[in-house]
Design an enzyme around this catalytic site. Sequence first.
Site, PDB file in Angstrom:
ATOM      1  N   GLY A  15       0.825  -1.217   0.000  1.00 40.39           N
ATOM      2  CA  GLY A  15       0.000   0.000   0.000  1.00 40.39           C
ATOM      3  C   GLY A  15       0.848   1.252   0.000  1.00 40.39           C
ATOM      4  O   GLY A  15       2.083   1.195   0.156  1.00 40.39           O
ATOM      5  N   ASP A  16       0.183   2.389  -0.248  1.00 42.51           N
ATOM      6  CA  ASP A  16       0.844   3.703  -0.260  1.00 42.51           C
ATOM      7  C   ASP A  16       1.980   3.789  -1.281  1.00 42.51           C
ATOM      8  O   ASP A  16       2.953   4.522  -1.087  1.00 42.51           O
ATOM      9  CB  ASP A  16       1.391   4.055   1.140  1.00 42.51           C
ATOM     10  CG  ASP A  16       0.285   4.067   2.180  1.00 42.51           C
ATOM     11  OD1 ASP A  16      -0.840   4.435   1.836  1.00 42.51           O
ATOM     12  OD2 ASP A  16       0.579   3.709   3.346  1.00 42.51           O
ATOM     13  N   GLU A  17       1.844   3.061  -2.357  1.00 43.81           N
ATOM     14  CA  GLU A  17       2.901   3.058  -3.379  1.00 43.81           C
ATOM     15  C   GLU A  17       2.865   4.319  -4.237  1.00 43.81           C
ATOM     16  O   GLU A  17       3.810   4.598  -4.992  1.00 43.81           O
ATOM     17  CB  GLU A  17       2.740   1.832  -4.306  1.00 43.81           C
ATOM     18  CG  GLU A  17       2.859   0.483  -3.623  1.00 43.81           C
ATOM     19  CD  GLU A  17       1.510  -0.061  -3.152  1.00 43.81           C
ATOM     20  OE1 GLU A  17       0.535   0.723  -3.102  1.00 43.81           O
ATOM     21  OE2 GLU A  17       1.442  -1.257  -2.826  1.00 43.81           O
ATOM     22  N   LYS A  19      -0.451   5.087  -5.727  1.00 39.97           N
ATOM     23  CA  LYS A  19      -1.508   4.733  -6.694  1.00 39.97           C
ATOM     24  C   LYS A  19      -2.298   5.969  -7.124  1.00 39.97           C
ATOM     25  O   LYS A  19      -2.575   6.161  -8.302  1.00 39.97           O
ATOM     26  CB  LYS A  19      -2.460   3.689  -6.080  1.00 39.97           C
ATOM     27  CG  LYS A  19      -1.790   2.369  -5.751  1.00 39.97           C
ATOM     28  CD  LYS A  19      -2.724   1.423  -5.037  1.00 39.97           C
ATOM     29  CE  LYS A  19      -3.095   1.849  -3.631  1.00 39.97           C
ATOM     30  NZ  LYS A  19      -1.996   1.860  -2.672  1.00 39.97           N
ATOM     31  N   GLY A  43      -5.891   5.938   1.515  1.00 41.93           N
ATOM     32  CA  GLY A  43      -5.591   7.368   1.463  1.00 41.93           C
ATOM     33  C   GLY A  43      -4.729   7.570   0.239  1.00 41.93           C
ATOM     34  O   GLY A  43      -3.574   7.160   0.219  1.00 41.93           O
ATOM     35  N   HIS A  44      -5.326   8.121  -0.814  1.00 42.49           N
ATOM     36  CA  HIS A  44      -4.622   8.275  -2.092  1.00 42.49           C
ATOM     37  C   HIS A  44      -4.367   9.758  -2.339  1.00 42.49           C
ATOM     38  O   HIS A  44      -5.298  10.549  -2.411  1.00 42.49           O
ATOM     39  CB  HIS A  44      -5.448   7.670  -3.234  1.00 42.49           C
ATOM     40  CG  HIS A  44      -5.644   6.189  -3.105  1.00 42.49           C
ATOM     41  ND1 HIS A  44      -6.352   5.436  -4.009  1.00 42.49           N
ATOM     42  CD2 HIS A  44      -5.179   5.315  -2.182  1.00 42.49           C
ATOM     43  CE1 HIS A  44      -6.329   4.172  -3.630  1.00 42.49           C
ATOM     44  NE2 HIS A  44      -5.634   4.074  -2.522  1.00 42.49           N
ATOM     45  N   GLN A 231      -5.045  -0.258  -1.243  1.00 42.10           N
ATOM     46  CA  GLN A 231      -4.093  -1.083  -0.479  1.00 42.10           C
ATOM     47  C   GLN A 231      -3.067  -1.699  -1.451  1.00 42.10           C
ATOM     48  O   GLN A 231      -2.723  -1.053  -2.421  1.00 42.10           O
ATOM     49  CB  GLN A 231      -4.829  -2.175   0.323  1.00 42.10           C
ATOM     50  CG  GLN A 231      -5.624  -1.656   1.520  1.00 42.10           C
ATOM     51  CD  GLN A 231      -6.947  -1.015   1.142  1.00 42.10           C
ATOM     52  OE1 GLN A 231      -7.759  -1.621   0.475  1.00 42.10           O
ATOM     53  NE2 GLN A 231      -7.182   0.213   1.579  1.00 42.10           N
ATOM     54  N   THR A 307      -4.027   8.423   6.151  1.00 40.91           N
ATOM     55  CA  THR A 307      -5.312   8.097   6.774  1.00 40.91           C
ATOM     56  C   THR A 307      -5.208   8.166   8.292  1.00 40.91           C
ATOM     57  O   THR A 307      -6.086   8.699   8.956  1.00 40.91           O
ATOM     58  CB  THR A 307      -5.779   6.686   6.320  1.00 40.91           C
ATOM     59  OG1 THR A 307      -5.946   6.732   4.908  1.00 40.91           O
ATOM     60  CG2 THR A 307      -7.098   6.287   6.951  1.00 40.91           C
TER      61      THR A 307
HETATM   62  P1  GDP Z   1      -1.391   5.564  -2.408  1.00 37.24           P
HETATM   63  O1  GDP Z   1      -2.165   5.183  -1.205  1.00 37.24           O
HETATM   64  O2  GDP Z   1      -0.796   4.389  -3.113  1.00 37.24           O
HETATM   65  O3  GDP Z   1      -2.159   6.446  -3.351  1.00 37.24           O
HETATM   66  O4  GDP Z   1      -0.152   6.421  -1.882  1.00 37.24           O
HETATM   67  P2  GDP Z   1      -0.191   7.581  -0.756  1.00 37.24           P
HETATM   68  O5  GDP Z   1      -0.832   8.773  -1.345  1.00 37.24           O
HETATM   69  O6  GDP Z   1      -0.720   7.041   0.511  1.00 37.24           O
HETATM   70  O7  GDP Z   1       1.358   7.794  -0.517  1.00 37.24           O
HETATM   71  C1  GDP Z   1       2.216   8.165  -1.536  1.00 37.24           C
HETATM   72  C2  GDP Z   1       2.904   9.464  -1.118  1.00 37.24           C
HETATM   73  O8  GDP Z   1       4.028   9.672  -1.948  1.00 37.24           O
HETATM   74  C3  GDP Z   1       2.045  10.696  -1.312  1.00 37.24           C
HETATM   75  O9  GDP Z   1       2.402  11.635  -0.338  1.00 37.24           O
HETATM   76  C4  GDP Z   1       2.416  11.193  -2.701  1.00 37.24           C
HETATM   77  O10 GDP Z   1       2.202  12.579  -2.883  1.00 37.24           O
HETATM   78  C5  GDP Z   1       3.894  10.862  -2.718  1.00 37.24           C
HETATM   79  N1  GDP Z   1       4.433  10.531  -4.046  1.00 37.24           N
HETATM   80  C6  GDP Z   1       3.866   9.781  -5.025  1.00 37.24           C
HETATM   81  N2  GDP Z   1       4.716   9.612  -6.040  1.00 37.24           N
HETATM   82  C7  GDP Z   1       5.852  10.275  -5.702  1.00 37.24           C
HETATM   83  C8  GDP Z   1       7.129  10.439  -6.339  1.00 37.24           C
HETATM   84  O11 GDP Z   1       7.390   9.943  -7.421  1.00 37.24           O
HETATM   85  N3  GDP Z   1       8.058  11.162  -5.649  1.00 37.24           N
HETATM   86  C9  GDP Z   1       7.808  11.717  -4.430  1.00 37.24           C
HETATM   87  N4  GDP Z   1       8.780  12.387  -3.819  1.00 37.24           N
HETATM   88  N5  GDP Z   1       6.624  11.572  -3.807  1.00 37.24           N
HETATM   89  C10 GDP Z   1       5.668  10.862  -4.441  1.00 37.24           C
HETATM   90  P1  IMO Z   2      -3.820   2.720   0.454  1.00 37.64           P
HETATM   91  O1  IMO Z   2      -4.958   2.452  -0.497  1.00 37.64           O
HETATM   92  C1  IMO Z   2      -1.277   1.141   3.610  1.00 37.64           C
HETATM   93  C2  IMO Z   2      -3.172  -1.634   6.435  1.00 37.64           C
HETATM   94  C3  IMO Z   2      -3.352  -1.193   7.872  1.00 37.64           C
HETATM   95  C4  IMO Z   2      -3.278  -2.525   8.572  1.00 37.64           C
HETATM   96  C5  IMO Z   2      -3.964  -3.471   7.604  1.00 37.64           C
HETATM   97  C6  IMO Z   2      -5.421  -3.749   7.932  1.00 37.64           C
HETATM   98  O2  IMO Z   2      -3.690   4.145   0.845  1.00 37.64           O
HETATM   99  O3  IMO Z   2      -2.557   2.122  -0.062  1.00 37.64           O
HETATM  100  P2  IMO Z   2      -7.646  -2.306   7.750  1.00 37.64           P
HETATM  101  O4  IMO Z   2      -8.009  -0.980   8.359  1.00 37.64           O
HETATM  102  O5  IMO Z   2      -7.691  -2.314   6.260  1.00 37.64           O
HETATM  103  O6  IMO Z   2      -8.404  -3.456   8.342  1.00 37.64           O
HETATM  104  O7  IMO Z   2      -6.104  -2.531   8.178  1.00 37.64           O
HETATM  105  O8  IMO Z   2      -3.876  -2.858   6.333  1.00 37.64           O
HETATM  106  N1  IMO Z   2      -3.748  -0.724   5.425  1.00 37.64           N
HETATM  107  C7  IMO Z   2      -3.023   0.064   4.618  1.00 37.64           C
HETATM  108  N2  IMO Z   2      -1.694   0.288   4.563  1.00 37.64           N
HETATM  109  N3  IMO Z   2      -2.099   1.741   2.727  1.00 37.64           N
HETATM  110  C8  IMO Z   2      -3.427   1.509   2.745  1.00 37.64           C
HETATM  111  O9  IMO Z   2      -4.256   1.979   1.802  1.00 37.64           O
HETATM  112  C9  IMO Z   2      -3.955   0.671   3.757  1.00 37.64           C
HETATM  113  N4  IMO Z   2      -5.199   0.249   4.081  1.00 37.64           N
HETATM  114  C10 IMO Z   2      -5.054  -0.601   5.090  1.00 37.64           C
HETATM  115  O10 IMO Z   2      -2.338  -0.311   8.276  1.00 37.64           O
HETATM  116  O11 IMO Z   2      -1.928  -2.933   8.674  1.00 37.64           O
HETATM  117 MG    MG Z   3      -2.233   5.569   0.836  1.00 32.47          MG
END
Ligand code: GDP
Ligand code: IMO
Ligand code: MG
Length: 432
Positions: A15-17, A19, A43-44, A231, A307
Amino acid sequence: MEDAQVQVLIGAQWGDEGKGRVVDVLAEDAQVVVRYQGGANAGHTVVAGGKKYVFHLLPSGMLYPNRLCIIGNGLVVDPEKLREEITGLDPSPESIGTRLVVSGSAHIVMPYHKKLDVLAEARRSRHGEGFAIGTTGRGIGPCYVDKYNRIGIRAEDLVLPDVLAGKLRLNLEEKNPILEKIYGEAPFEFEKLYEDALEWGRFIAPYVGDSMSEIDAAFTSGKKILFEGAQGTLLDVDHGTYPFVTSSSCVTGGCCTGGAISPGRIGRVIGVAKAYCTRVGEGPFPTELKDSTGDLLRKNGAEFGVTTGRPRRCGWLDVVALGYSVKVNGLDSIALTKLDVLSGFDELRVCVAYDIDGKRRDAFPGSAAALGRVTPVYRSFKPWSEDISGCRRVSDLPEAARDYVAFIEESASAKVGLIGVGPGREDTIRIL
Ligand code: GDP
Ligand code: IMO
Ligand code: MG
């Protein structure tokens, strides 16, 4: 990347890649963007025009006018959060009008789901190490339990007062004794909850629709559709590091059920992976760095959950896990984000194999217990010191960064089709 009519984008790690930001880039060429699993645990983040937006339930394509955005049947929707998000994006929800469809079959996260999520997490923690999951507390697990137990309340029920009343009574009959007898907590009052739910129904009514028909009609009329996973693969309820996972199908397959698209219509699958790894919550993480290097990754990458605000655990890239993700999801390409964060490190490492109980393994183990016993086998890479955030072509990157990317392609057996060199929409190298 933009030539397929139907593209599915999934998280290839924990997650949090990034996306949201990749969806935002790809949505420029799509007419429809669909979320298909998870809920407000996601949280995107999208950074556009110097402004930061965070989407929990709405698809990240929402920023483009005229995109049809769909919350698919596979989601669990917290109506309060949805309202917050819609009104936060636009002060007059009506102006979103027909741009947003919430599947009538999407399940509703009720306040008792959130309460039970938090209480169950505390109970697991009391059992000592190895039990806590570190959920987001957003009611995801308990809501999916009700879905599969066939007692869940769906979006379509919120707009039918009699049906809603019956289902709510049925649920409270079960939830209240659990709250009172197992947790010693106060029960939920039917009247108050019913009034709140009717109010959510009034708000959600203009958006509730038949997502399957919408998606089918869009496909048949030749529109480009982008499915936005939440995720990540390693948090998938079947293919992730169970039990330290979420409660939905985050892999490509989840899109067919949760997004109502037939597998044959999927033209391209894109996996989003960070140039290193992070994880929030509990569970095995072989390359985790609990030292100053991990702290530096967290600082330079601003690795704090959007989140829950929790600091993300950080570590080196793991191509064993990434290769697994390529296979499980049938990835056509990888969108590699946050390569800019690796600039200026004294050393760069990538985990290329696992040592488990003294034996070298090249495959990702199916069990979380085995993953917990991994000693990573690392390969070192030449670091680079240049700021790469201004690079817009692969040839602009320093040679060491190009080598790093080439190694990922070779070892994970997938092409890198996009590289993120900063959080902004424009901080992108498009390759495929
Ligand atoms: P998601 O849940 O996969 O959409 O990812 P999140 O939004 O939770 O976390 C990704 C974080 O990395 C966010 O704060 C983005 O603004 C940031 N981000 C995404 N791509 C890049 C990148 O290529 N470089 C940097 N420095 N930040 C990035
Ligand atoms: P995005 O879409 C990162 C993790 C939680 C916990 C596990 C289970 O932003 O990548 P839950 O509340 O889903 O039952 O929690 O999954 N988790 C995430 N980690 N990014 C997320 O979403 C996540 N959504 C859930 O931290 O370990
Ligand atoms: Mg996220």
